[in-house]
Enzyme design. Structure first.
Site, short mmCIF file in Angstrom:
data_model
loop_
_atom_site.label_atom_id
_atom_site.label_comp_id
_atom_site.label_asym_id
_atom_site.label_seq_id
_atom_site.Cartn_x
_atom_site.Cartn_y
_atom_site.Cartn_z
N SER A 1 2.76 -9.47 16.74
CA SER A 1 2.28 -8.19 17.24
C SER A 1 2.89 -7.69 18.55
CB SER A 1 0.77 -8.22 17.40
OG SER A 1 0.17 -8.04 16.16
N LYS B 1 -3.01 -3.26 26.53
CA LYS B 1 -3.56 -3.20 25.16
C LYS B 1 -5.08 -3.31 25.24
CE LYS B 1 -3.00 -5.55 20.66
NZ LYS B 1 -2.31 -6.66 19.96
N SER C 1 0.45 -5.31 15.85
CA SER C 1 -0.73 -4.53 16.19
C SER C 1 -0.65 -3.88 17.56
CB SER C 1 -1.97 -5.43 16.13
OG SER C 1 -1.89 -6.44 17.14
N1 GLN Z 1 0.57 -8.48 11.52
C1 GLN Z 1 -0.05 -9.76 11.67
C2 GLN Z 1 -1.49 -9.66 11.22
O1 GLN Z 1 -1.87 -8.63 10.78
C3 GLN Z 1 0.05 -10.21 13.09
C4 GLN Z 1 -0.89 -9.54 14.00
C5 GLN Z 1 -0.82 -10.01 15.41
O2 GLN Z 1 0.15 -10.65 15.84
N2 GLN Z 1 -1.89 -9.75 16.16
O3 GLN Z 1 -2.24 -10.56 11.32
#
Ligand code: GLN
Length: 491
Positions: free
Chosen positions: A180, A81, A156
């Site tokens: 995420s 990532k 994400s």
């Molecule tokens: N969807 C959640 C957010 O937007 C979690 C994102 C993540 O785990 N990086 O914060």
């Protein structure tokens, strides 16, 4: 050869390398060819270099020829990532703010992979600074769900999940602050695991919310994930929140710990908003454990409702502070028409950040401002403790919890972009494990009527990854839903 190589799990690739069925160079060539064939549809990578991968593969083959292999994953590609520092490589975090930023050092997780001889394979797309649930917040491109290109892959870490489902990489790393890793893993039909907070060093991981962020593996099988975790886990003097704990042999534990286990089903995770398809698949998985002699018990986590609101106070608060460093002076984006220092800050940040990141910074600054700090931030921290206490109470009587990972299968791109709240609710089932600092993972467990992947979530006790993985493996070794791949390109 190459089509059979890309369909193999990392363990199968490792076995093939050991007995000489193929070389690391042939593995690298196969994945390069695959990316060239399908990446224009999937768009999982922000950047990659075929030449660089081949060079690493050659070095791996040379080591092996001399009897100096660095371990089981020497010669196996792992995609990363684009939020983890890899020395000499662009590190964008999916943001225009860091478009030309080159990492000056390796993250600890990356350094450990290098020591294990792993081939670092490209940088994966993500929501900007890991804020989002659909990978539509990337400043660069929209990653498509390989099972239906019109749909989102989750986020994400959308690139990290999609590249496994599309067979562009055998294993990958992502990060999980509120879901995420697990949410995109569920929507793309692969295994994804968030380790206990403190198990994996965050050194060299660009911070979003430092008390919640963790790095973890994506894979087709639980066994592959356990082995990738083995390489990156462990205390690190460069991260004071990494925890000193004995790291077991996760792979050996998969077969050693064979249950039967006591599994809790929290009622708050099976209420309104859960799609019938997801409910049915998760219930089937629970039934599987029952037939294996596991005791299934109904449990309650009464503060579950508060997890999303608490997360959207704590995570933005930490983000607003972490992202203050992008000021147009250091790092890459600097506005060209600022007349003074104040304007330089304002314009660089206005131009460099996308809408969701700005929303979080505004929210976070608000809840931390004097007068609101006690009412929002301090209160949220107190509720966070209550959420953790709920889990610790139930863990007195059960080994792990089973829940759905997501309320629905993957939705269509664009469907939730204008409604931040609808997007935030994608993580209702995953956020609590971050707030409580627990181990949690997605295990693929079926498909919807439309053919979209579905997963269940296992939540384990802190630092008891080996048990959680063993429970997951019991299901996974008999179903292997994560090894199924959709048809793409000329397949
Ligand atoms: N969807 C959640 C957010 O937007 C979690 C994102 C993540 O785990 N990086 O914060």
């Amino acid at each position: 050869m190459s089509s059979s190589i890309i369909s193999k799990t990392a363990v199968e690739l490792s076995d093939g390398l050991r007995v000489g069925t193929f070389t690391a160079t042939e593995i690298a060539q196969a994945f390069i060819a695959r990316v060239e064939a399908v990446e224009q549809d999937v768009r999982a990578f922000i950047s990659y270099s075929a030449e660089d991968l081949l060079q690493q593969a050659k070095a791996s083959d040379a080591r092996r020829a001399k009897g100096r292999s660095l371990g089981v994953f020497d010669g196996i590609p792992v995609a990363i990532k684009d939020v983890l520092a890899e020395k000499g490589k662009r590190l964008t975090c999916g943001s225009k703010m860091l478009e030309h930023f080159v990492a000056p050092y390796d993250a600890t997780a990356i350094a450990k992979l290098r020591e294990a001889g792993v081939l670092l394979w490209g940088r994966l797309n993500m929501d900007e600074f890991a804020m989002g649930s659909s990978t539509e917040n990337s400043a660069y491109q929209r990653t498509c769900n390989p099972w239906d290109l019109e749909r989102i892959p989750g986020g994400s870490s959308g690139g990290s999940a999609a590249c496994i489902a599309s067979a562009e990489a055998p294993i990958s790393l992502g990060t999980d602050t509120g879901g995420s890793i697990r949410q995109p893993a569920a929507l793309c039909g692969v295994v994804g695991m968030k380790p206990t907070y403190g198990l994996v060093s965050r050194y060299g991981l660009v911070a979003f919310a430092s008390s919640l962020d963790q790095i973890g593996p994506f894979s087709q099988t639980v066994e592959d994930g356990a082995m990738l975790l083995q390489l990156i886990a462990g205390q690190d003097p460069l991260d004071s929140t990494s925890f000193k704990t004995k790291i077991p042999d996760y792979r050996a534990e998969l077969s050693r710990d064979s249950g039967p286990w006591k599994l809790g089903i929290p009622k708050e995770y099976f209420g309104e908003g859960l799609s019938d398809d997801v409910r049915r698949s998760v219930e089937n998985a629970i039934a599987f454990y029952k037939t294996r002699g596991c005791e299934i018990v109904d449990v309650s986590l009464p503060h579950t409702d508060l997890a999303v609101p608490v997360y959207y106070i704590i995570a933005p608060a930490e983000a607003s502070s972490n992202l203050a460093r992008y000021d147009g002076v250091r790092y890459t984006h600097r506005s060209g028409d600022a007349k003074d220092i104040q304007q330089l800050y304002l314009k660089s940040r206005a131009e460099g950040f996308g809408a969701e990141v700005k929303r979080r910074i505004i929210l976070g600054s608000y809840v931390l401002s004097s007068g609101y700090y006690d009412a929002y931030y301090v209160r949220a921290q107190k509720v966070r403790t209550l959420i953790r206490n709920d889990f610790m109470d139930t863990f007195k009587t059960v080994d792990a919890l089973i829940t759905p990972t997501t309320p629905t299968p993957a939705f269509k791109a664009g469907e939730r972009t204008s409604d931040p709240l609808a997007m935030y609710l994608c993580d209702v089932f995953t956020i609590s494990a971050n707030l409580a600092g627990l181990a949690a993972m997605n295990v693929p467990c079926g498909f919807s009527a439309e053919g979209l992947p579905i997963g269940f979530q296992l939540i384990g006790k802190p630092f008891e990854e080996s048990r959680m993985l063993a429970i997951a493996h019991a299901f996974d070794k008999e179903h292997r839903y994560g090894t199924r791949r959709p048809k793409l390109g000329k397949d």
